[in-house]
Motif scaffolding. Structure first.
Motif, PDB file in Angstrom:
ATOM      1  N   VAL A   1     -48.522 -27.256   6.523  1.00  0.00           N
ATOM      2  CA  VAL A   1     -48.734 -26.005   5.787  1.00  0.00           C
ATOM      3  C   VAL A   1     -48.246 -26.052   4.338  1.00  0.00           C
ATOM      4  CG1 VAL A   1     -48.786 -24.592   7.880  1.00  0.00           C
ATOM      5  CG2 VAL A   1     -46.642 -24.859   6.635  1.00  0.00           C
ATOM      6  N   SER A   2     -47.485 -27.080   3.967  1.00  0.00           N
ATOM      7  CA  SER A   2     -47.072 -27.182   2.555  1.00  0.00           C
ATOM      8  C   SER A   2     -48.157 -27.823   1.691  1.00  0.00           C
ATOM      9  CB  SER A   2     -45.780 -27.989   2.429  1.00  0.00           C
ATOM     10  OG  SER A   2     -46.034 -29.349   2.756  1.00  0.00           O
ATOM     11  N   SER A   3     -49.273 -28.197   2.308  1.00  0.00           N
ATOM     12  CA  SER A   3     -50.354 -28.848   1.580  1.00  0.00           C
ATOM     13  C   SER A   3     -50.805 -27.975   0.403  1.00  0.00           C
ATOM     14  CB  SER A   3     -51.514 -29.063   2.555  1.00  0.00           C
ATOM     15  OG  SER A   3     -52.587 -29.615   1.873  1.00  0.00           O
ATOM     16  N   GLY A   4     -50.883 -28.584  -0.790  1.00  0.00           N
ATOM     17  CA  GLY A   4     -51.293 -27.812  -1.968  1.00  0.00           C
ATOM     18  C   GLY A   4     -50.121 -27.367  -2.825  1.00  0.00           C
ATOM     19  N   VAL A   5     -48.886 -27.440  -2.274  1.00  0.00           N
ATOM     20  CA  VAL A   5     -47.707 -27.172  -3.104  1.00  0.00           C
ATOM     21  C   VAL A   5     -47.457 -28.421  -3.948  1.00  0.00           C
ATOM     22  CG1 VAL A   5     -45.206 -26.736  -3.088  1.00  0.00           C
ATOM     23  CG2 VAL A   5     -46.670 -25.646  -1.368  1.00  0.00           C
ATOM     24  N   LYS A   6     -47.209 -28.249  -5.233  1.00  0.00           N
ATOM     25  CA  LYS A   6     -46.907 -29.401  -6.084  1.00  0.00           C
ATOM     26  C   LYS A   6     -45.500 -29.873  -5.717  1.00  0.00           C
ATOM     27  CE  LYS A   6     -47.080 -30.845 -10.916  1.00  0.00           C
ATOM     28  NZ  LYS A   6     -45.843 -31.626 -10.890  1.00  0.00           N
ATOM     29  N   LEU A   7     -45.429 -31.066  -5.098  1.00  0.00           N
ATOM     30  CA  LEU A   7     -44.150 -31.532  -4.544  1.00  0.00           C
ATOM     31  C   LEU A   7     -43.229 -32.087  -5.628  1.00  0.00           C
ATOM     32  CD1 LEU A   7     -45.406 -33.255  -1.261  1.00  0.00           C
ATOM     33  CD2 LEU A   7     -44.441 -30.952  -1.535  1.00  0.00           C
ATOM     34  N   ILE A   8     -41.933 -31.933  -5.379  1.00  0.00           N
ATOM     35  CA  ILE A   8     -40.918 -32.432  -6.304  1.00  0.00           C
ATOM     36  C   ILE A   8     -40.422 -33.781  -5.791  1.00  0.00           C
ATOM     37  CG2 ILE A   8     -38.565 -32.062  -7.159  1.00  0.00           C
ATOM     38  CD1 ILE A   8     -39.129 -29.031  -6.977  1.00  0.00           C
ATOM     39  N   GLU A   9     -40.497 -34.789  -6.662  1.00  0.00           N
ATOM     40  CA  GLU A   9     -39.918 -36.098  -6.320  1.00  0.00           C
ATOM     41  C   GLU A   9     -38.433 -36.000  -6.613  1.00  0.00           C
ATOM     42  OE1 GLU A   9     -41.508 -39.129  -5.504  1.00  0.00           O
ATOM     43  OE2 GLU A   9     -43.459 -38.140  -5.326  1.00  0.00           O
TER      44      GLU A   9
ATOM     45  N   PRO B   1     -38.479 -31.720   0.564  1.00  0.00           N
ATOM     46  CA  PRO B   1     -39.342 -31.025   1.529  1.00  0.00           C
ATOM     47  C   PRO B   1     -39.141 -29.507   1.576  1.00  0.00           C
ATOM     48  CG  PRO B   1     -37.482 -31.965   2.683  1.00  0.00           C
ATOM     49  CD  PRO B   1     -37.296 -32.314   1.225  1.00  0.00           C
ATOM     50  N   HIS B   2     -38.180 -28.959   0.828  1.00  0.00           N
ATOM     51  CA  HIS B   2     -37.776 -27.553   1.017  1.00  0.00           C
ATOM     52  C   HIS B   2     -38.695 -26.580   0.266  1.00  0.00           C
ATOM     53  CE1 HIS B   2     -34.190 -30.140   1.499  1.00  0.00           C
ATOM     54  NE2 HIS B   2     -33.895 -29.314   2.489  1.00  0.00           N
ATOM     55  N   THR B   3     -39.993 -26.691   0.531  1.00  0.00           N
ATOM     56  CA  THR B   3     -40.989 -25.955  -0.246  1.00  0.00           C
ATOM     57  C   THR B   3     -40.847 -24.441  -0.101  1.00  0.00           C
ATOM     58  OG1 THR B   3     -42.430 -26.264   1.647  1.00  0.00           O
ATOM     59  CG2 THR B   3     -42.744 -27.773  -0.189  1.00  0.00           C
ATOM     60  N   TRP B   4     -40.600 -23.962   1.130  1.00  0.00           N
ATOM     61  CA  TRP B   4     -40.619 -22.533   1.451  1.00  0.00           C
ATOM     62  C   TRP B   4     -39.538 -21.726   0.746  1.00  0.00           C
ATOM     63  CZ3 TRP B   4     -38.750 -26.556   4.167  1.00  0.00           C
ATOM     64  CH2 TRP B   4     -37.391 -26.518   4.486  1.00  0.00           C
TER      65      TRP B   4
END
Length: 303
Positions: free
Chosen positions: A103-111, A133-136
């Motif tokens: 469900v995090s698909s589409g969030v610009k992830l932070i390296e 991984p802490h997108t929410w």
């Protein structure tokens, strides 16, 4: 076989499959809350992680495999949070029709900028753990996650599209209001730096113009090195930082040590990975915990 659910233990993983509804299995609390909000009476949502458990540490049991095999949807965060998911999905019954969605698909992830020397142990396969991984934890990311869940529900059960959409719009409005509160309250704060026990607030920091300094890395049980603590201690003193944040599901020992060395105080900043028994009893949810976070951030960021 009867499974007795102790009263008051909240969204546990002893849920049962319900015929005639869309059965959704979620990996941990925020996804469970959003999935329930969008699914309403049309969905039966089973959360795998029990209350008060850290999602980084958890592994599934055989009952979880049985339930997920019979469900229609499986929602997991992804971005490397649930390292057990690939094996878990391979272990499902061969005739399972469940559809898994990250469900995090589409969030610009932070390296993560964790040390280079850690990144090259193992060729590429453990690269995942260097994505935050802490997108929410940011309402802006949570909106993307909720929209992904809506689309998954509609794909699984197109006849109830309107019902899912109208419930999703209520959730979206709540997330937009929360986002607006964060924007309005934080933009004029004189300070922009927070010191946290575990590097769980990268998306919140990015989306609302803050900088996080973490005592530990992305995994809450990693031990910091002495020089990291020294550098952080210097930073806290130089910038006159008054509060050091820790989180409820993780020991506050290091935050307290750093606070006592620097004269700062400790405050809770909650990564909303799960609810404690207390919070369940109080009726807390993602929104109340995030508003508490905002209150504590405002306290820490004032002059």
């Amino acid at each position: 076989m009867l499974i007795v659910i102790a009263s008051g233990c909240g969204p546990q993983s002893q849920g049962k499959i319900v015929e005639g509804k869309v059965n959704v299995v979620t990996t941990f609390y925020p996804i469970y809350e959003f999935a329930k909000a969008i699914g309403g009476e049309d969905a039966n949502v089973i959360n795998l992680l029990p209350a008060g458990v850290e999602p980084h540490d958890w592994t599934p049991r055989s009952q979880d495999i049985v339930n997920t095999s019979k469900a229609q949807l499986f929602f997991y965060n992804g971005a490397g949070l649930e390292g057990w998911v690939p094996q878990f999905l391979k272990g499902l019954n061969r005739n399972s029709k469940v559809k898994a969605y990250e469900v995090s698909s589409g969030v610009k992830l932070i390296e993560s900028d964790e040390d280079e020397e850690h990144q090259h142990e193992g060729e590429g396969h453990n690269h995942q753990q260097h994505v935050d991984p802490h997108t929410w934890v940011s309402p802006k990311s949570a909106m993307i996650m909720a929209e992904n869940m809506l689309n998954s529900y509609i794909a699984a059960d197109p006849s109830r599209k309107d019902a899912y959409t109208s419930r999703y719009l209520v959730l979206k409005k709540k997330l937009e209001d929360l986002d607006q509160q964060f924007v309005n309250q934080l933009k004029d704060m004189p300070r922009k730096e927070i010191v946290v026990s575990h590097e769980a607030f990268g998306y919140l920091a990015r989306d609302y113009g803050l900088t996080q300094h973490a005592i530990m890395g992305l995994s809450p049980d990693a031990e910091p090195r002495a020089r990291d603590l020294l550098n952080l201690s210097r930073l806290v003193k130089e910038k006159g930082i008054h509060y050091i944040f820790f989180e409820e599901l993780v020991s506050d020992r290091l935050a307290k040590t750093l606070a006592s060395e620097t004269g700062a105080e400790v405050l809770v900043l909650n990564p909303v990975e799960g609810l404690t028994e207390e919070q369940l009893k109080r009726g807390d949810d993602y929104f109340s915990l995030m508003r508490n976070n905002l209150t504590n951030l405002m306290l820490a960021l004032q002059g």
